[in-house]
Design an enzyme around this catalytic site. Structure first.
Site, PDB file in Angstrom:
ATOM      1  N   ARG A 166      68.962 -39.010  18.533  1.00 48.13           N
ATOM      2  CA  ARG A 166      68.322 -38.269  17.428  1.00 48.13           C
ATOM      3  C   ARG A 166      69.308 -37.269  16.804  1.00 48.13           C
ATOM      4  NH1 ARG A 166      65.337 -41.627  18.828  1.00 48.13           N
ATOM      5  NH2 ARG A 166      63.072 -41.558  18.995  1.00 48.13           N
ATOM      6  N   SER A 240      57.580 -37.278  17.061  1.00 45.54           N
ATOM      7  CA  SER A 240      57.885 -36.462  18.242  1.00 45.54           C
ATOM      8  C   SER A 240      58.398 -35.112  17.773  1.00 45.54           C
ATOM      9  CB  SER A 240      58.971 -37.126  19.087  1.00 45.54           C
ATOM     10  OG  SER A 240      58.533 -38.349  19.591  1.00 45.54           O
ATOM     11  N   GLU A 336      62.936 -31.434  17.392  1.00 52.23           N
ATOM     12  CA  GLU A 336      63.517 -32.565  16.647  1.00 52.23           C
ATOM     13  C   GLU A 336      63.537 -32.325  15.130  1.00 52.23           C
ATOM     14  OE1 GLU A 336      62.545 -36.729  18.159  1.00 52.23           O
ATOM     15  OE2 GLU A 336      62.255 -37.009  16.025  1.00 52.23           O
TER      16      GLU A 336
HETATM   17  N1  EPU Z   1      53.628 -39.227  28.621  1.00 51.39           N
HETATM   18  C1  EPU Z   1      52.672 -38.480  29.277  1.00 51.39           C
HETATM   19  N2  EPU Z   1      51.840 -37.699  28.520  1.00 51.39           N
HETATM   20  C2  EPU Z   1      51.928 -37.644  27.168  1.00 51.39           C
HETATM   21  C3  EPU Z   1      52.905 -38.407  26.509  1.00 51.39           C
HETATM   22  C4  EPU Z   1      53.743 -39.205  27.257  1.00 51.39           C
HETATM   23  O1  EPU Z   1      52.558 -38.506  30.483  1.00 51.39           O
HETATM   24  O2  EPU Z   1      51.135 -36.935  26.560  1.00 51.39           O
HETATM   25  C5  EPU Z   1      54.501 -40.103  29.406  1.00 51.39           C
HETATM   26  C6  EPU Z   1      54.091 -41.556  29.207  1.00 51.39           C
HETATM   27  O3  EPU Z   1      53.144 -41.937  30.169  1.00 51.39           O
HETATM   28  C7  EPU Z   1      55.375 -42.323  29.339  1.00 51.39           C
HETATM   29  C8  EPU Z   1      56.436 -41.331  28.957  1.00 51.39           C
HETATM   30  O4  EPU Z   1      55.825 -40.055  28.922  1.00 51.39           O
HETATM   31  O5  EPU Z   1      55.596 -42.689  30.674  1.00 51.39           O
HETATM   32  C9  EPU Z   1      57.092 -41.671  27.629  1.00 51.39           C
HETATM   33  O6  EPU Z   1      56.129 -41.672  26.580  1.00 51.39           O
HETATM   34  P1  EPU Z   1      56.224 -42.654  25.322  1.00 51.39           P
HETATM   35  O7  EPU Z   1      56.445 -44.039  25.812  1.00 51.39           O
HETATM   36  O8  EPU Z   1      55.069 -42.405  24.437  1.00 51.39           O
HETATM   37  O9  EPU Z   1      57.571 -42.269  24.600  1.00 51.39           O
HETATM   38  P2  EPU Z   1      58.240 -40.842  24.334  1.00 51.39           P
HETATM   39  O10 EPU Z   1      59.425 -40.724  25.249  1.00 51.39           O
HETATM   40  O11 EPU Z   1      57.240 -39.775  24.372  1.00 51.39           O
HETATM   41  C10 EPU Z   1      59.983 -41.736  22.583  1.00 51.39           C
HETATM   42  C11 EPU Z   1      60.461 -41.300  21.221  1.00 51.39           C
HETATM   43  C12 EPU Z   1      59.532 -41.803  20.138  1.00 51.39           C
HETATM   44  C13 EPU Z   1      59.472 -43.320  20.237  1.00 51.39           C
HETATM   45  C14 EPU Z   1      58.973 -43.705  21.642  1.00 51.39           C
HETATM   46  C15 EPU Z   1      58.984 -45.190  21.847  1.00 51.39           C
HETATM   47  C16 EPU Z   1      61.688 -39.223  21.415  1.00 51.39           C
HETATM   48  C17 EPU Z   1      61.671 -37.753  21.237  1.00 51.39           C
HETATM   49  N3  EPU Z   1      60.551 -39.847  21.146  1.00 51.39           N
HETATM   50  O12 EPU Z   1      58.763 -41.041  22.811  1.00 51.39           O
HETATM   51  O13 EPU Z   1      60.097 -41.455  18.889  1.00 51.39           O
HETATM   52  O14 EPU Z   1      58.610 -43.861  19.250  1.00 51.39           O
HETATM   53  O15 EPU Z   1      59.835 -43.133  22.640  1.00 51.39           O
HETATM   54  O16 EPU Z   1      60.279 -45.642  21.981  1.00 51.39           O
HETATM   55  O17 EPU Z   1      62.731 -39.792  21.770  1.00 51.39           O
HETATM   56  C18 EPU Z   1      60.142 -39.742  17.221  1.00 51.39           C
HETATM   57  O18 EPU Z   1      61.309 -39.509  17.567  1.00 51.39           O
HETATM   58  O19 EPU Z   1      59.602 -39.116  16.263  1.00 51.39           O
HETATM   59  C19 EPU Z   1      59.371 -40.723  17.954  1.00 51.39           C
HETATM   60  C20 EPU Z   1      58.066 -40.937  17.753  1.00 51.39           C
END
Ligand code: EPU
Length: 340
Positions: A166, A240, A336
């Site tokens: 990012r 995010s 972000e």
């Molecule tokens: N999780 C929780 N509680 C929550 C949210 C997430 O326990 O409220 C846990 C989930 O269970 C999962 C882990 O956290 O095991 C990761 O969550 P998720 O798969 O939703 O992905 P993320 O790491 O929260 C990242 C990117 C997103 C992207 C997704 C899918 C960043 C900051 N965010 O989110 O990007 O769409 O992976 O690849 O890297 C963005 O940057 O705006 C964005 C939406």
């Protein structure tokens, strides 16, 4: 071609968080020639310049001082191909998702995992958008940008953009200096679905697709995102709100001892990326509001505007959540979206 500024323009429709803000001066940039004329005409000299794309990664101050340039440069075309890849260029003002679908419909796959990300093509390189195992940098070839000082059009290749998680040079040295006008992608002709991310594989299984096409993968990503992430048209948000923090191996070992369920992703250099959404959730902020803003009930990493919020409300909640995660886990979250 419009060369005059509009004054005191409300920016609420131009930022996906839907924050209430206004700009002193505002103009739509629809071509490189128009932008160069503005620069050479001295219109922008000595002014603070703010560049807006789709407004999906910004937190606006209630009063945005200076001139807002909203980049609306259109265009998309196949500019070449070789044995290995297609080269596709798009104007910075094209909507990202529409562009992705257009490449897929034309038979040039490779961007499908990045379906439904809000914002414009020109904003995509700035924070190197990423999702479901793919980053824009993986398909990037080059971009053109206009130097706001001289009006020169400069080409940045992949190396010059210095992409990171990012992150890019446009968040550092090159910030406030350039307007990205077009981006060229290199889409390899050898295609394999990228299904490393469990959610995508599961979604395809559910749809009983065994040999997915690029459009099948895109459709799956659209479904997953629609379930987890609020539609900015219905509930203001900027995706995010924090990056997933990267901690040292030692720090992670200590954290994992206390919190064995902490979702984590080991990095090539030995450090470990941990889930900010999980940290925020565990710190008690999932689905919780502070004033007119809150952390989304289905994904704690998304900060949402429940109605009528300003940038000040957003920053207060961001600070509060950051402090809660720091106090509980000793981890500092980094924002972000860019503050304007
Ligand atoms: N999780 C929780 N509680 C929550 C949210 C997430 O326990 O409220 C846990 C989930 O269970 C999962 C882990 O956290 O095991 C990761 O969550 P998720 O798969 O939703 O992905 P993320 O790491 O929260 C990242 C990117 C997103 C992207 C997704 C899918 C960043 C900051 N965010 O989110 O990007 O769409 O992976 O690849 O890297 C963005 O940057 O705006 C964005 C939406």
């Amino acid at each position: 071609m419009q060369l005059a500024f509009e004054h005191k323009v409300p920016l609420t429709p131009f930022n996906t968080l839907g924050l209430e803000a206004f700009a002193d001066d505002f103009i739509d940039i629809v071509s490189v020639a128009q932008l160069i004329r503005l620069i050479k005409g001295g219109e922008l000299a000595e002014r603070r310049i703010v560049v807006l794309g789709g407004g999906s990664n910004v937190v606006l101050n209630p009063h945005v001082e200076g001139v807002v340039l909203r980049v609306a440069i259109p265009g998309r075309e196949l500019i070449g191909e070789d044995d290995e890849a297609w080269y596709v260029r798009a104007g910075a003002g094209e909507a990202w998702h529409d562009f992705v679908r257009w490449t897929l419909e034309n038979g040039w796959p490779g961007l499908e995992n990045l379906s439904l990300i809000p914002g414009t093509v020109g904003a995509a390189p700035i924070q190197n958008i990423g999702a479901y195992g793919l980053e824009m940098a993986d398909r990037f070839f080059a971009l053109e940008a206009v130097d706001l000082k001289s009006g020169a059009v400069i080409t940045f290749d992949r190396e010059a953009c210095r992409f990171g998680y990012r992150d890019s040079v446009f968040k550092h040295e090159a910030a406030d200096r350039f307007v990205i006008s077009s981006v060229t992608f290199r889409l390899p002709k050898t295609w394999n679905p990228m299904l490393a991310y469990a959610d995508v594989a599961q979604e395809l299984e559910r749809a009983q697709v065994t040999d997915p096409t690029p459009i099948d993968v895109s459709d799956a990503v659209v479904l997953i995102r629609s379930r987890k992430l609020p539609d900015p048209g219905l509930l203001g948000n900027a995706g995010s709100f924090f990056k997933n923090p990267v901690v040292s191996a030692e720090r992670f070992a200590t954290l994992a001892q206390h919190y064995p369920n902490l979702p984590h992703y080991p990095q090539a250099d030995g450090s470990v990326k941990v889930s900010a959404g999980w940290l925020i959730d565990q710190a008690g902020w999932k689905g919780r509001d502070l004033g007119p803003v809150g952390m989304y009930e289905r994904q704690a990493l998304i900060l949402v505007n429940r109605g009528g919020a300003t940038g000040e409300d957003v920053l207060l909640l961001a600070d509060t959540v950051r402090a809660a995660v720091r106090d509980r886990f000793g981890v500092m979250l980094e924002q972000e979206p860019v503050l304007i």
